[in-house]
Design a protein around this motif. Structure first.
Motif, PDB file in Angstrom:
ATOM      1  N   PHE A 118     -41.745  52.454 -84.266  1.00 45.70           N
ATOM      2  CA  PHE A 118     -41.331  53.467 -85.021  1.00 45.70           C
ATOM      3  C   PHE A 118     -39.829  54.392 -84.660  1.00 45.70           C
ATOM      4  CE2 PHE A 118     -44.929  52.651 -82.296  1.00 45.70           C
ATOM      5  CZ  PHE A 118     -46.383  53.438 -82.353  1.00 45.70           C
ATOM      6  N   PRO A 119     -40.026  53.877 -86.073  1.00 50.12           N
ATOM      7  CA  PRO A 119     -38.596  54.575 -87.000  1.00 50.12           C
ATOM      8  C   PRO A 119     -37.886  55.698 -86.188  1.00 50.12           C
ATOM      9  CG  PRO A 119     -40.587  54.736 -87.965  1.00 50.12           C
ATOM     10  CD  PRO A 119     -40.921  53.954 -87.390  1.00 50.12           C
ATOM     11  N   GLU A 120     -39.017  56.642 -85.674  1.00 54.95           N
ATOM     12  CA  GLU A 120     -38.165  57.994 -85.178  1.00 54.95           C
ATOM     13  C   GLU A 120     -37.152  57.831 -83.876  1.00 54.95           C
ATOM     14  OE1 GLU A 120     -41.313  61.503 -86.595  1.00 54.95           O
ATOM     15  OE2 GLU A 120     -42.412  59.616 -86.180  1.00 54.95           O
ATOM     16  N   GLY A 121     -37.960  56.855 -82.585  1.00 54.18           N
ATOM     17  CA  GLY A 121     -36.998  56.487 -81.926  1.00 54.18           C
ATOM     18  C   GLY A 121     -38.099  57.379 -81.176  1.00 54.18           C
ATOM     19  N   GLU A 122     -38.425  58.350 -80.825  1.00 49.34           N
ATOM     20  CA  GLU A 122     -39.341  58.759 -79.292  1.00 49.34           C
ATOM     21  C   GLU A 122     -40.499  59.147 -80.482  1.00 49.34           C
ATOM     22  OE1 GLU A 122     -37.187  61.810 -77.626  1.00 49.34           O
ATOM     23  OE2 GLU A 122     -36.271  62.574 -79.426  1.00 49.34           O
ATOM     24  N   ARG A 123     -41.458  59.869 -79.579  1.00 50.04           N
ATOM     25  CA  ARG A 123     -42.291  60.843 -79.154  1.00 50.04           C
ATOM     26  C   ARG A 123     -41.738  62.022 -80.128  1.00 50.04           C
ATOM     27  NH1 ARG A 123     -45.439  60.468 -73.745  1.00 50.04           N
ATOM     28  NH2 ARG A 123     -43.242  60.884 -73.183  1.00 50.04           N
ATOM     29  N   THR A 124     -42.460  62.938 -81.131  1.00 51.77           N
ATOM     30  CA  THR A 124     -42.243  63.640 -81.636  1.00 51.77           C
ATOM     31  C   THR A 124     -42.605  65.558 -80.602  1.00 51.77           C
ATOM     32  OG1 THR A 124     -43.130  65.760 -83.699  1.00 51.77           O
ATOM     33  CG2 THR A 124     -44.644  63.930 -81.850  1.00 51.77           C
ATOM     34  N   HIS A 125     -41.362  66.272 -80.765  1.00 55.66           N
ATOM     35  CA  HIS A 125     -42.016  67.438 -79.901  1.00 55.66           C
ATOM     36  C   HIS A 125     -42.689  68.186 -80.261  1.00 55.66           C
ATOM     37  CE1 HIS A 125     -38.452  65.654 -78.062  1.00 55.66           C
ATOM     38  NE2 HIS A 125     -38.620  66.766 -77.051  1.00 55.66           N
ATOM     39  N   ASP A 126     -43.177  67.963 -82.118  1.00 55.63           N
ATOM     40  CA  ASP A 126     -43.932  69.009 -82.493  1.00 55.63           C
ATOM     41  C   ASP A 126     -45.028  69.037 -83.765  1.00 55.63           C
ATOM     42  OD1 ASP A 126     -42.445  68.088 -84.620  1.00 55.63           O
ATOM     43  OD2 ASP A 126     -41.215  70.213 -85.196  1.00 55.63           O
ATOM     44  N   GLY A 127     -45.613  67.244 -83.790  1.00 54.27           N
ATOM     45  CA  GLY A 127     -46.068  66.632 -83.795  1.00 54.27           C
ATOM     46  C   GLY A 127     -45.831  66.652 -85.917  1.00 54.27           C
ATOM     47  N   ASN A 128     -44.812  66.636 -85.814  1.00 49.07           N
ATOM     48  CA  ASN A 128     -43.783  66.752 -87.364  1.00 49.07           C
ATOM     49  C   ASN A 128     -43.592  65.410 -87.562  1.00 49.07           C
ATOM     50  OD1 ASN A 128     -44.920  69.461 -87.821  1.00 49.07           O
ATOM     51  ND2 ASN A 128     -43.455  70.199 -87.555  1.00 49.07           N
ATOM     52  N   VAL A 129     -42.966  64.674 -88.454  1.00 49.18           N
ATOM     53  CA  VAL A 129     -42.570  63.639 -88.579  1.00 49.18           C
ATOM     54  C   VAL A 129     -40.830  64.280 -88.447  1.00 49.18           C
ATOM     55  CG1 VAL A 129     -42.140  61.578 -89.779  1.00 49.18           C
ATOM     56  CG2 VAL A 129     -44.556  61.772 -89.880  1.00 49.18           C
ATOM     57  N   HIS A 130     -40.001  62.852 -87.947  1.00 49.07           N
ATOM     58  CA  HIS A 130     -39.148  64.033 -87.500  1.00 49.07           C
ATOM     59  C   HIS A 130     -37.848  62.632 -88.759  1.00 49.07           C
ATOM     60  CE1 HIS A 130     -38.868  67.676 -85.864  1.00 49.07           C
ATOM     61  NE2 HIS A 130     -39.844  66.710 -84.614  1.00 49.07           N
ATOM     62  N   PRO A 131     -36.811  62.595 -88.265  1.00 43.47           N
ATOM     63  CA  PRO A 131     -35.685  62.063 -89.570  1.00 43.47           C
ATOM     64  C   PRO A 131     -35.872  60.536 -88.244  1.00 43.47           C
ATOM     65  CG  PRO A 131     -35.014  64.128 -88.944  1.00 43.47           C
ATOM     66  CD  PRO A 131     -35.870  64.049 -88.171  1.00 43.47           C
ATOM     67  N   LEU A 132     -35.380  59.294 -89.436  1.00 45.75           N
ATOM     68  CA  LEU A 132     -35.484  57.980 -89.180  1.00 45.75           C
ATOM     69  C   LEU A 132     -33.990  57.383 -88.129  1.00 45.75           C
ATOM     70  CD1 LEU A 132     -37.827  55.904 -91.348  1.00 45.75           C
ATOM     71  CD2 LEU A 132     -39.052  57.961 -89.419  1.00 45.75           C
ATOM     72  N   LYS A 133     -34.002  57.242 -87.648  1.00 48.07           N
ATOM     73  CA  LYS A 133     -33.042  56.532 -86.861  1.00 48.07           C
ATOM     74  C   LYS A 133     -32.397  55.462 -87.478  1.00 48.07           C
ATOM     75  CE  LYS A 133     -33.112  58.797 -82.875  1.00 48.07           C
ATOM     76  NZ  LYS A 133     -32.406  59.729 -82.283  1.00 48.07           N
ATOM     77  N   PRO A 134     -30.896  55.373 -87.265  1.00 43.92           N
ATOM     78  CA  PRO A 134     -30.615  54.499 -89.004  1.00 43.92           C
ATOM     79  C   PRO A 134     -30.382  53.413 -88.566  1.00 43.92           C
ATOM     80  CG  PRO A 134     -29.271  55.579 -87.828  1.00 43.92           C
ATOM     81  CD  PRO A 134     -29.807  56.336 -87.132  1.00 43.92           C
TER      82      PRO A 134
END
Length: 222
Positions: A118-134
Motif C-alpha cells: 500500500f504505497p500511500e503508507g497509511e490508511r486514508t483519512h478521507d477515502g481519497n487516494v493520496h500521494p505515494l511514498k517515495p
C-alpha cells in the motif's frame, strides 16, 4: 513461504480465502473486476490504495494466485497473531528500516512471489487516494517486475480508521454506503519507468491507482 505454499499452507490459505469470500459477499455485497489481469506466475508487485483494515483481504479475494503481504514487524511479536499472519504469507517489515525493508520485498520477489503493498503508507483519512511514498519508486526500479494497480472502493465507508466496528452492507438488503468493490488493472511493464524521474513516476503510479479506484467506485453496488 514461496509463491505456491506447501499442501498445508495452500489448504489454510484456501480456507481463509473462501470463508472470507463468503463473509464479504453476503455481509458487504462485494464486487470484483479485472481479477484475470493478475499474472499467474512470476514476480509481481501489487499496489493498492489503502482505505481500511479490510484491504489486504479484499485484494487477496481479487487475485487468482497466492499473495504475500507486508506486515509491521511488531505484529510478529504477538503470540496469538504471529502464527496466523505467517501462515498467510506475511512478510515482516520495519517501517523505519529503510533499505532493509525494501530488501525484504526484493527477496520475496526474487522467489517469484506476488507481493502486495500500500504505497500511500497509511490508511486514508478521507477515502481519497493520496500521494505515494517515495520508497516505492526505488523498489520498482530495482525489482524490474510487472506492477499491478488495484483500486478499492467502499472500505472507507465500511470500516474507516475512525470507526470502532465495521458497518456492513448485506447483499439482500437495499444498497448501503459500506458496499465494497475492487478493480484490478492491467499489469504495467517496468520498462515504462526507465529513465523517468522519481516525481514523474510517482505521479504516474498515483494516476493508475486513482483510475482503478474510480473504476471500483463505478461498479460498486450503491
Amino acid at each position: 513461504m514461496a509463491d505456491r505454499p506447501n499442501f498445508v499452507g495452500r489448504l489454510w490459505y484456501d480456507t481463509v480465502f473462501w470463508s472470507s469470500f463468503t463473509a464479504f459477499t453476503f455481509g458487504f455485497s462485494i464486487r470484483r473486476r479485472g481479477w484475470k489481469n493478475m499474472p499467474r506466475t512470476g514476480p509481481v508487485l501489487v499496489l493498492a490504495n489503502h482505505q481500511s483494515m479490510f484491504d489486504p483481504v479484499l485484494v487477496g479475494l481479487s487475485s487468482r494466485r497466492y499473495l504475500s503481504y507486508l506486515a509491521r514487524h511488531t505484529l510478529f511479536e504477538q503470540r496469538g497473531l504471529a502464527p496466523m499472519i505467517r501462515s498467510l504469507n506475511a512478510i515482516p517489515i520495519d517501517r523505519n528500516a529503510g533499505k532493509d525493508g525494501i530488501q525484504a520485498v526484493l527477496n520475496a520477489l526474487g522467489q517469484g512471489q506476488a507481493v502486495l503493498m500500500f504505497p500511500e503508507g497509511e490508511r486514508t483519512h478521507d477515502g481519497n487516494v493520496h500521494p505515494l511514498k517515495p520508497g516505492v519508486s526505488l523498489l520498482i526500479k530495482r525489482a524490474g517486475c510487472p506492477i499491478v494497480p488495484v483500486g478499492i472502493a467502499g472500505a472507507f465507508d465500511a470500516w474507516s480508521r475512525f470507526m470502532t466496528v465495521p458497518r456492513p452492507a448485506p447483499l439482500f438488503l437495499p444498497p448501503a454506503p459500506g458496499t465494497l468493490a475492487i478493480s484490478v488493472g492491467e499489469p504495467i511493464n517496468p520498462a515504462r519507468y526507465e529513465g523517468m524521474k522519481r516525481e514523474a513516476m510517482l505521479d504516474d503510479l498515483h494516476k493508475s491507482l486513482a483510475a482503478q479506484h474510480a473504476e471500483a467506485e463505478r461498479v460498486r453496488r450503491k
